[in-house]
Every structure is written in C-alpha cells, then in structure tokens.
Design a protein around this motif. Structure first.
Motif, PDB file in Angstrom:
ATOM      1  N   GLU A 177      -0.699  -3.923   5.972  1.00 42.02           N
ATOM      2  CA  GLU A 177      -0.566  -4.789   4.804  1.00 42.02           C
ATOM      3  C   GLU A 177      -1.315  -6.093   5.047  1.00 42.02           C
ATOM      4  N   MET A 178      -2.208  -6.442   4.143  1.00 41.45           N
ATOM      5  CA  MET A 178      -2.744  -7.790   4.097  1.00 41.45           C
ATOM      6  C   MET A 178      -1.773  -8.612   3.259  1.00 41.45           C
ATOM      7  N   GLN A 179      -1.084  -9.549   3.903  1.00 45.09           N
ATOM      8  CA  GLN A 179      -0.027 -10.316   3.255  1.00 45.09           C
ATOM      9  C   GLN A 179      -0.506 -11.749   3.028  1.00 45.09           C
ATOM     10  N   THR A 180      -0.341 -12.238   1.810  1.00 50.25           N
ATOM     11  CA  THR A 180      -0.766 -13.598   1.472  1.00 50.25           C
ATOM     12  C   THR A 180       0.441 -14.423   1.053  1.00 50.25           C
ATOM     13  N   VAL A 181       0.359 -15.716   1.310  1.00 47.33           N
ATOM     14  CA  VAL A 181       1.405 -16.663   0.932  1.00 47.33           C
ATOM     15  C   VAL A 181       0.736 -17.832   0.217  1.00 47.33           C
ATOM     16  N   ARG A 182       1.176 -18.117  -1.021  1.00 43.51           N
ATOM     17  CA  ARG A 182       0.626 -19.270  -1.739  1.00 43.51           C
ATOM     18  C   ARG A 182       1.683 -19.842  -2.665  1.00 43.51           C
ATOM     19  N   ARG A 183       1.547 -21.130  -2.926  1.00 42.63           N
ATOM     20  CA  ARG A 183       2.488 -21.814  -3.806  1.00 42.63           C
ATOM     21  C   ARG A 183       1.916 -21.895  -5.215  1.00 42.63           C
ATOM     22  N   LEU A 184       2.754 -21.641  -6.201  1.00 46.04           N
ATOM     23  CA  LEU A 184       2.348 -21.819  -7.587  1.00 46.04           C
ATOM     24  C   LEU A 184       2.392 -23.308  -7.913  1.00 46.04           C
ATOM     25  N   PRO A 185       1.328 -23.851  -8.512  1.00 45.02           N
ATOM     26  CA  PRO A 185       1.235 -25.304  -8.666  1.00 45.02           C
ATOM     27  C   PRO A 185       2.249 -25.915  -9.631  1.00 45.02           C
ATOM     28  N   GLN A 186       2.661 -25.196 -10.658  1.00 43.88           N
ATOM     29  CA  GLN A 186       3.567 -25.784 -11.651  1.00 43.88           C
ATOM     30  C   GLN A 186       5.038 -25.544 -11.294  1.00 43.88           C
ATOM     31  N   SER A 187       5.410 -24.305 -11.104  1.00 44.83           N
ATOM     32  CA  SER A 187       6.815 -23.997 -10.809  1.00 44.83           C
ATOM     33  C   SER A 187       7.187 -24.333  -9.370  1.00 44.83           C
ATOM     34  N   ARG A 188       6.198 -24.386  -8.488  1.00 39.85           N
ATOM     35  CA  ARG A 188       6.368 -24.644  -7.059  1.00 39.85           C
ATOM     36  C   ARG A 188       7.037 -23.486  -6.319  1.00 39.85           C
ATOM     37  N   ALA A 189       7.218 -22.359  -6.985  1.00 41.39           N
ATOM     38  CA  ALA A 189       7.701 -21.168  -6.288  1.00 41.39           C
ATOM     39  C   ALA A 189       6.612 -20.672  -5.345  1.00 41.39           C
ATOM     40  N   VAL A 190       7.007 -19.865  -4.363  1.00 38.21           N
ATOM     41  CA  VAL A 190       6.066 -19.287  -3.399  1.00 38.21           C
ATOM     42  C   VAL A 190       5.892 -17.809  -3.712  1.00 38.21           C
ATOM     43  N   VAL A 191       4.642 -17.362  -3.703  1.00 40.71           N
ATOM     44  CA  VAL A 191       4.317 -15.968  -3.967  1.00 40.71           C
ATOM     45  C   VAL A 191       3.854 -15.312  -2.668  1.00 40.71           C
ATOM     46  N   PHE A 192       4.489 -14.199  -2.356  1.00 37.92           N
ATOM     47  CA  PHE A 192       4.122 -13.385  -1.203  1.00 37.92           C
ATOM     48  C   PHE A 192       3.420 -12.149  -1.745  1.00 37.92           C
ATOM     49  N   GLY A 193       2.124 -12.031  -1.466  1.00 41.36           N
ATOM     50  CA  GLY A 193       1.337 -10.913  -1.958  1.00 41.36           C
ATOM     51  C   GLY A 193       1.116  -9.880  -0.872  1.00 41.36           C
ATOM     52  N   ILE A 194       1.051  -8.608  -1.273  1.00 39.25           N
ATOM     53  CA  ILE A 194       0.911  -7.504  -0.314  1.00 39.25           C
ATOM     54  C   ILE A 194      -0.147  -6.531  -0.820  1.00 39.25           C
ATOM     55  N   HIS A 195      -1.230  -6.405  -0.072  1.00 47.57           N
ATOM     56  CA  HIS A 195      -2.251  -5.396  -0.367  1.00 47.57           C
ATOM     57  C   HIS A 195      -2.146  -4.341   0.720  1.00 47.57           C
ATOM     58  N   THR A 196      -1.851  -3.101   0.326  1.00 44.45           N
ATOM     59  CA  THR A 196      -1.556  -2.038   1.286  1.00 44.45           C
ATOM     60  C   THR A 196      -2.774  -1.159   1.532  1.00 44.45           C
ATOM     61  N   TYR A 197      -3.078  -0.976   2.806  1.00 44.38           N
ATOM     62  CA  TYR A 197      -4.134  -0.063   3.246  1.00 44.38           C
ATOM     63  C   TYR A 197      -3.496   1.076   4.031  1.00 44.38           C
ATOM     64  N   VAL A 198      -3.929   2.305   3.755  1.00 46.60           N
ATOM     65  CA  VAL A 198      -3.534   3.452   4.567  1.00 46.60           C
ATOM     66  C   VAL A 198      -4.806   4.200   4.919  1.00 46.60           C
ATOM     67  N   LEU A 199      -5.044   4.377   6.207  1.00 48.82           N
ATOM     68  CA  LEU A 199      -6.257   5.027   6.687  1.00 48.82           C
ATOM     69  C   LEU A 199      -5.913   6.191   7.596  1.00 48.82           C
ATOM     70  N   ALA A 200      -6.698   7.235   7.537  1.00 48.66           N
ATOM     71  CA  ALA A 200      -6.606   8.306   8.515  1.00 48.66           C
ATOM     72  C   ALA A 200      -7.047   7.772   9.879  1.00 48.66           C
ATOM     73  N   ARG A 201      -6.479   8.321  10.920  1.00 51.29           N
ATOM     74  CA  ARG A 201      -6.779   7.830  12.286  1.00 51.29           C
ATOM     75  C   ARG A 201      -8.286   7.800  12.542  1.00 51.29           C
ATOM     76  N   ALA A 202      -8.988   8.792  12.094  1.00 50.23           N
ATOM     77  CA  ALA A 202     -10.435   8.877  12.377  1.00 50.23           C
ATOM     78  C   ALA A 202     -11.203   7.713  11.766  1.00 50.23           C
ATOM     79  N   ASP A 203     -10.638   7.064  10.723  1.00 51.54           N
ATOM     80  CA  ASP A 203     -11.345   5.983  10.057  1.00 51.54           C
ATOM     81  C   ASP A 203     -10.956   4.599  10.566  1.00 51.54           C
ATOM     82  N   VAL A 204     -10.019   4.537  11.498  1.00 52.99           N
ATOM     83  CA  VAL A 204      -9.536   3.233  11.969  1.00 52.99           C
ATOM     84  C   VAL A 204     -10.479   2.605  12.970  1.00 52.99           C
ATOM     85  N   GLY A 205     -11.160   3.378  13.766  1.00 50.19           N
ATOM     86  CA  GLY A 205     -12.037   2.827  14.791  1.00 50.19           C
ATOM     87  C   GLY A 205     -11.279   2.622  16.092  1.00 50.19           C
TER      88      GLY A 205
END
Length: 246
Positions: A216-244
């Motif tokens: 997971e590429m996980q990001t953390v950023r604050r929303l400028p108006q509400s000031r809430a924090v957003v935790f974003g998750i971009h999921t990668y799944v790779l076969a072993r042969a493609d990992v290096g």
C-alpha cells in the motif's frame, strides 16, 4: 486476478516505523496499469457490499465533500480525466456521476485510492468516514468511530511509542505538505478485498514461498478548510516474478 506489473518505489528498502517521507502536493493520486480492473472491482463492491466498504459520520460530511472537491480538482487538472456536465469520464472511458449527497461512494468510483477521514476528538484522531474497498486484513465496520490506537489493534508493532509518534504526525501534517509511506506484505491470495475481524488473524505466510506481494502506498494530508486528516491508500498487488530482487 487483478495485478499490477510494476510498483513505483523500492519495496526492498523499508523505512523504520512509521516510515514517513514528504510527498509533492500533486502526487497523492495515481493511475496505474491495473486501473480499469481495479475500478471495475470497486464499482462491484460499492454496489453489492456497500455497508462493508462505505461509512460516513455526519459530523465529517463537510470534510467528505471537501475531499471530493479536492480530488475532482486534481484529476480534472490532468489529461486522463474529462468533465462531462455533472459527470466525469475516467481514464478507462467510464462515466461517473458526481453525487455530492454520497461523497464517499463517488470518490470510490473516481479513483483507485481508498480514503479514510480522521478528525480530532479529545487527544486522538478518530476514523469518521471512509471508502475502503480494498482492506488488507481489517474491517471498516469494526474500526469505524475508533481512535488511531484502536484502529491498529492487533498490530504488534504499533506500540505506545509508535502511537505517540503517529498522533504527533497527524497533529502536525499541513495541507500543502502531504506525507507518504508504504508497507510490503507477502500473500498467497491476490484478492483485493480481504477484510478480517480482530480475532481472525491472517495465516502466517512464508515470504520465500508466497506468490504475491501486496503493498500500500499510504498518504496523509490535511484538508485546508475542515482541518480533518485524510489517509489515502493505493493498493498494489504483484506476482512474485514482477517484484524484482532485493
């Protein structure tokens, strides 16, 4: 199976927890080679398993709408997305209606990222909104409205020291200075939607023999108006042969 062929960072170079690094403000959303397949799965989950993947406390509805506006501004500033009246055309050609009354589901249909909205309640940030189509061994309904330390049960490495450091990170993150980290886990099952309850521990997998890397590429950023924090998750799944090699 829905797999990527490549991953845009070196999973063989982990950082000590919490593993945070700066991220360019316009680099928090990604479109990769599994976009069409992941988005089709997201559409299916939102339609068929909405209660498992969407949650929103009314106290952060304004934050959810702010996040939707921010994501729309980001994607429509690229050549990959296009505006079509009250809808957006995604990179895979699918048309997504912008439903501001249902911001989390709309976000889930727009981009590959999952999003968790956390707002400060007392001394801790609490999970109060989410689109979580691709959970990696946790369940949204179990963690909804819990603070950070409760969300991370039963993660053994999330001890009191790490909890304090993560809370300071959430307190200090600024709107135009997002942060990111990644994890890397070996799985035998490439399924993207893998919820588990706290008592349902994932079977231990031998990294030397596992067939798939999930990161997971996980990001953390604050929303400028509400000031809430957003935790974003971009999921990668790779076969072993493609990992290096590490």
């Amino acid at each position: 199976m829905i797999l990527q062929d490549t991953i845009p960072y070196d999973v063989h170079a982990p950082r000590p927890l919490p593993g945070i690094a700066p991220l360019a403000a316009d680099d928090w959303l990604r479109v990769d080679d599994a976009f069409a397949e992941q988005m089709a799965e997201r559409e299916r989950l939102i339609a068929d398993r909405r209660a498992a993947v969407i949650a929103l406390d009314e106290s952060v509805r304004a934050a959810a709408e702010e996040l939707l506006d921010m994501v729309l501004a980001q994607v429509l500033g690229t050549t990959l997305y296009a505006r079509d009246g009250d809808a957006v055309i995604r990179p895979d050609g699918r048309r997504v209606e912008i439903d501001r009354d249902d911001p989390m589901a709309t976000l889930g249909r727009l981009v590959q990222e999952d999003f968790c909205i956390l707002d400060k309640r007392g001394d801790e940030h609490v999970l109060l909104g989410a689109v979580l189509c691709f959970p990696a061994s946790w369940s949204l309904d179990e963690k909804f409205r819990r603070p950070l330390i409760g969300i991370h049960i039963p993660v053994e490495s999330y001890d009191a020291n790490i909890a304090r450091r993560v809370q300071r990170l959430f307190d200090g993150v600024q709107p135009e200075r997002p942060l990111w980290r990644f994890n890397a886990l070996w799985y035998d099952d490439p399924a993207l939607h893998q919820p588990r309850r706290e008592g349902e521990r994932r079977d231990r997998v031998d990294p030397a023999g596992a067939a798939f890397l999930r990161s997971e590429m996980q990001t953390v950023r604050r929303l400028p108006q509400s000031r809430a924090v957003v935790f974003g998750i971009h999921t990668y799944v790779l076969a072993r042969a493609d990992v290096g090699q590490g």
